[in-house]
Structures are given as structure tokens and as C-alpha cells.
Write a protein that holds these residues in place. Structure first.
Motif, PDB file in Angstrom:
ATOM      1  N   SER A  17       0.847  -1.199   0.000  1.00 27.18           N
ATOM      2  CA  SER A  17       0.000   0.000   0.000  1.00 27.18           C
ATOM      3  C   SER A  17       0.875   1.239   0.000  1.00 27.18           C
ATOM      4  O   SER A  17       1.246   1.742  -1.044  1.00 27.18           O
ATOM      5  N   TYR A  18       1.242   1.733   1.184  1.00 24.72           N
ATOM      6  CA  TYR A  18       2.018   2.962   1.272  1.00 24.72           C
ATOM      7  C   TYR A  18       3.507   2.621   1.254  1.00 24.72           C
ATOM      8  O   TYR A  18       3.942   1.685   1.892  1.00 24.72           O
ATOM      9  N   LEU A 173     -13.459  15.600  -2.964  1.00 23.03           N
ATOM     10  CA  LEU A 173     -12.021  15.850  -3.042  1.00 23.03           C
ATOM     11  C   LEU A 173     -11.291  14.674  -2.405  1.00 23.03           C
ATOM     12  O   LEU A 173     -11.836  13.978  -1.540  1.00 23.03           O
ATOM     13  N   ALA A 174     -10.044  14.431  -2.829  1.00 24.11           N
ATOM     14  CA  ALA A 174      -9.267  13.321  -2.293  1.00 24.11           C
ATOM     15  C   ALA A 174      -8.014  13.829  -1.587  1.00 24.11           C
ATOM     16  O   ALA A 174      -7.415  14.830  -1.979  1.00 24.11           O
ATOM     17  N   PHE A 175      -7.646  13.105  -0.529  1.00 18.03           N
ATOM     18  CA  PHE A 175      -6.358  13.294   0.138  1.00 18.03           C
ATOM     19  C   PHE A 175      -5.761  11.918   0.338  1.00 18.03           C
ATOM     20  O   PHE A 175      -6.405  11.023   0.875  1.00 18.03           O
ATOM     21  N   LEU A 176      -4.509  11.740  -0.087  1.00 16.48           N
ATOM     22  CA  LEU A 176      -3.837  10.455   0.060  1.00 16.48           C
ATOM     23  C   LEU A 176      -2.424  10.703   0.563  1.00 16.48           C
ATOM     24  O   LEU A 176      -1.648  11.442  -0.055  1.00 16.48           O
ATOM     25  N   GLY A 177      -2.065  10.077   1.682  1.00 21.30           N
ATOM     26  CA  GLY A 177      -0.718  10.245   2.212  1.00 21.30           C
ATOM     27  C   GLY A 177      -0.664   9.894   3.680  1.00 21.30           C
ATOM     28  O   GLY A 177      -1.689   9.575   4.306  1.00 21.30           O
ATOM     29  N   ARG A 178       0.529   9.972   4.231  1.00 21.08           N
ATOM     30  CA  ARG A 178       0.682   9.747   5.670  1.00 21.08           C
ATOM     31  C   ARG A 178      -0.086  10.815   6.445  1.00 21.08           C
ATOM     32  O   ARG A 178      -0.122  11.974   6.060  1.00 21.08           O
ATOM     33  N   PHE A 179      -0.684  10.390   7.554  1.00 19.93           N
ATOM     34  CA  PHE A 179      -1.389  11.346   8.396  1.00 19.93           C
ATOM     35  C   PHE A 179      -0.406  11.917   9.407  1.00 19.93           C
ATOM     36  O   PHE A 179      -0.340  11.509  10.561  1.00 19.93           O
ATOM     37  N   LYS A 204      -1.668   5.907   5.891  1.00 18.66           N
ATOM     38  CA  LYS A 204      -1.310   5.235   7.136  1.00 18.66           C
ATOM     39  C   LYS A 204      -1.017   6.240   8.239  1.00 18.66           C
ATOM     40  O   LYS A 204      -0.706   7.411   7.979  1.00 18.66           O
ATOM     41  N   VAL A 205      -1.131   5.771   9.454  1.00 16.46           N
ATOM     42  CA  VAL A 205      -0.800   6.569  10.628  1.00 16.46           C
ATOM     43  C   VAL A 205       0.376   5.875  11.317  1.00 16.46           C
ATOM     44  O   VAL A 205       0.214   4.825  11.936  1.00 16.46           O
ATOM     45  N   ASP A 206       1.559   6.449  11.172  1.00 15.08           N
ATOM     46  CA  ASP A 206       2.732   5.879  11.831  1.00 15.08           C
ATOM     47  C   ASP A 206       2.648   6.100  13.336  1.00 15.08           C
ATOM     48  O   ASP A 206       1.947   7.012  13.812  1.00 15.08           O
ATOM     49  N   ALA A 207       3.378   5.275  14.079  1.00 10.09           N
ATOM     50  CA  ALA A 207       3.346   5.359  15.539  1.00 10.09           C
ATOM     51  C   ALA A 207       3.688   6.765  16.028  1.00 10.09           C
ATOM     52  O   ALA A 207       3.078   7.274  16.978  1.00 10.09           O
ATOM     53  N   GLU A 211      -0.519  10.522  18.103  1.00  9.35           N
ATOM     54  CA  GLU A 211      -1.018  11.610  18.950  1.00  9.35           C
ATOM     55  C   GLU A 211      -1.591  12.743  18.095  1.00  9.35           C
ATOM     56  O   GLU A 211      -2.670  13.273  18.397  1.00  9.35           O
ATOM     57  N   PHE A 212      -0.879  13.103  17.019  1.00 10.55           N
ATOM     58  CA  PHE A 212      -1.374  14.137  16.103  1.00 10.55           C
ATOM     59  C   PHE A 212      -2.700  13.719  15.489  1.00 10.55           C
ATOM     60  O   PHE A 212      -3.652  14.519  15.439  1.00 10.55           O
TER      61      PHE A 212
END
Length: 362
Positions: A17-18, A173-179, A204-207, A211-212
Motif C-alpha cells: 500500500s504505502y 475531493l481526495a487526500f492520500l498520504g501519511r497522516f 497510514k498513521v505511523d506510531a 497523537e497528532f
């Protein structure tokens, strides 16, 4: 040529995926094999490639829950590759600073692709090794004085991206990327809220970003106007981007490239981005999208983006950001580095053998 490709261990090659770097390494490696080069890929054992795979670790580090200090394992890849340096005509590193000390002590030349942004600390380290051979992935990335061989834009196999002549109705609208804060999902949501547009978000949401995400993103997800799809595979990514009316790229940092921009345009969907990093080099302003000075301007320009020709968006990628063009660029970089290395070696030893030079560069 006999070429070693050194990939990060964090994701498989290609990623499910990412994983932008791993996707680029996969496309580059397979195309080099198709062109007749003898390629060895140093990567995780669960990778898939046309090259000879040297499995440095059984699986991608992100998928191994038993590892507690994952960054320490990154040194395994260049360590194994450089132990076999004499087997190759050239080594191509995609692992940043980890390869630099080893590249200095072998005679086989290394090409280092810079996939990330320079920080104060990384600039110091790269500067110490400034005479190594570097490839930038955008001209905007060149913020440190190094021995740059060439700028080679990332490329995709456009055949893997269907063309969507019209966006989905009802529109979104689309948004694609790390959060993460630097990717700007908070700004994408603000743009949607300001304009009343539906927004579909995936990534994806990395570790380090949990929190963000929990503080600034999750409370705004209602799965009505703001929809969160999580981490999706490549097929779903194409559908998300292709069915959108426009893709938002509201970054807050100097993005070295940004694959999602060319992936979106390949499907026919224009991109609205902020004027930072590589964005002005990737988007053809007023043709395949818009490059904006502010996030408010991004919101205001949505109606104009809807009027852009979606075929032109796809043609822009065909003309500038394909795997063929990327590999052409890397082959040229390899030949330039090899020519320089061979000439230096022959001059140092008072020998000049044109046949040897020709055999390596053909």
C-alpha cells in the motif's frame, strides 16, 4: 552492467500500500532487468522482483512486531551489499546516510538517490561525504552543496493507472498520504470545511503520528463530509484518486517529490498543491492542476480545477513521469559515474584501456 540496488527494509519491494521509495525501487529494478542488466536487489525477504533477491531480513521491518529497535536493522542492508561490492560495476543506494561510510572504502562506485529532505544534522553528514555521487529527485531538493550527478524524477507505470474521464457523482475531493503534520491532512479538512466539499482521505498513521491523528484529525472525521478510509492498497488508491474531482496536496514542508501527485494526474484527476518543495516542478500550473501560495487560495481555486481537461493531466504524466523516463535517467547517471570512476582509476595507474571502458558502459 552488474548493478546492486539497496532498498530500505521498512517496507517490502514493492509495498502493498504505502511506500513511495520502495515502489520506485521496484519499478527501477524490474525495468533494468528487462533492459538486460544483471541486477541484485538487497531488500526484505518478502519482496517480489525480477532481479536476483538478496533477502537481508525475512520480512519488512514494519510488519515484524518482535523487533523493538527497528532503525538498528537498517544497517544490515548496506552491510551485506558492500561485502559483495567487488561483484558489481555500480551500487545504487536508496538508504540515505547508512551507506555513506561504506561507499567511501570500496572501489566500486555508488550512486546515492536522495529520497528525503535535508535536516541540519543530515546536511552535516552528507556534507562530510560530499564527493560521493548523488541523484536528486527534484531540483528543489538540492539544498545542500553535494556532487550532484543528475536530477531524475520518480516515475510510474502509467498502464497500472486507469484513466477516469469523469469524476464520481456525488463529487468529492481526495487526500492520500501519511497522516502527519507535514503532509497537511489538517489543511485538507479545513479546505473541505470551508468550501462544503466532501473529502475522502486515505493513508497510514505511523506510531510517531498517532497523537497528532487522535488530537487533530480523528475528532473531525464524521464519515459523512469527512471520510477516513485508512491504509488502502494500490487498486483502491487508483479508484480513490480517479473518481475524485480534484486531489489536495496541502503539504507543510519542502516535499522532495510527492508520488501521489503523478498518481492522481495519471488517472486524469488534477492536483491542487501548495507552493513548496517539488510541487511547482511536478504540477503544470493551469493545465494539470494549480500551484497555490496559500491554503485559502487552494480552497478558492477548486472551481477552476474542475474545468481542467483530464486528458491533459494524464498526458502530462506520460510526457514527464514514466518508468521509462526514470530508468533512462538512471542509466545515464550510472554511465556518467562509471566513466568518471574508470578514467580516474586508469589515470592513477597510468593505464588506458578503451575496450574496458566500452564494455562497462554499453
Amino acid at each position: 552492467m552488474k548493478i546492486a540496488q539497496i532498498a530500505p527494509l521498512w517496507e517490502t519491494v514493492p509495498p502493498p500500500s504505502y511506500g513511495g521509495i520502495e515502489l520506485v525501487v521496484s519499478r527501477l529494478t524490474d525495468e533494468l532487468v528487462r533492459r538486460g542488466h544483471e541486477v541484485t536487489l538487497f531488500a526484505s525477504g518478502d519482496s517480489q522482483t525480477l532481479a536476483s533477491l538478496e533477502a537481508v531480513y525475512p520480512r519488512a521491518l514494519r510488519l515484524d512486531s518482535e523487533i523493538q529497535e527497528r532503525p538498528l536493522y537498517e544497517v544490515l542492508v548496506p552491510s551485506q551489499a558492500y561485502q559483495r561490492a567487488a561483484e558489481f560495476d555500480i551500487i545504487h543506494s536508496h538508504v540515505g546516510v547508512w551507506a555513506l561510510p561504506l561507499a567511501e572504502v570500496v572501489s566500486t562506485p555508488t550512486v546515492h538517490t536522495l529520497h528525503g529532505r535535508f535536516s541540519r544534522d543530515s546536511s552535516e553528514i552528507f556534507g562530510y561525504h560530499s564527493r560521493q555521487h548523488y541523484v536528486s529527485i527534484s531540483d528543489a531538493q538540492r539544498q545542500t552543496d553535494l556532487n550532484y550527478v543528475k536530477t531524475v524524477y520518480n516515475g510510474i507505470d502509467i498502464a497500472n493507472y486507469s484513466y477516469y474521464p469523469t469524476p464520481q457523482d456525488p463529487p468529492y475531493l481526495a487526500f492520500l498520504g501519511r497522516f502527519s503534520p507535514e503532509k497537511g491532512p489538517q489543511h485538507a479538512i479545513a479546505i473541505a470545511k470551508k468550501t462544503g466539499w466532501r473529502l475522502k482521505m486515505a493513508g497510514k498513521v505511523d506510531a510517531v503520528d498517532v497523537e497528532f491523528f487522535e488530537r487533530e484529525i480523528e475528532p473531525l472525521i464524521d464519515n459523512k463530509q469527512i471520510e477516513f478510509l485508512g491504509e488502502i492498497d494500490r487498486a483502491d488508491k487508483a479508484d480513490l484518486l480517479g473518481n475524485a474531482s480534484a486531489t489536495l496536496f496541502p503539504i507543510t514542508w519542502d516535499e522532495p517529490f510527492g508520488l501521489v501527485m503523478i498518481e492522481s494526474m495519471a488517472t486524469g484527476t488534477p492536483v491542487i498543491g501548495i507552493k513548496m518543495g517539488s510541487v511547482p516542478e511536478v504540477i503544470a500550473h493551469g493545465k494539470s492542476g494549480f500551484v497555490c501560495e496559500t491554503y485559502d487560495e487552494m480552497a478558492e481555486i477548486i472551481p477552476a480545477a474542475l474545468e481542467l481537461d483530464r486528458k491533459t493531466c494524464r498526458e502530462h504524466v506520460k510526457n514527464n513521469f514514466t518508468v521509462t523516463q526514470m530508468v533512462d535517467g538512471y542509466e545515464a547517471a550510472y554511465k556518467k559515474v562509471l566513466q568518471s570512476s574508470i578514467m580516474q582509476s586508469l589515470m592513477k595507474n597510468n593505464r588506458f584501456n578503451p575496450a574496458q571502458l566500452f564494455s562497462l558502459l554499453r
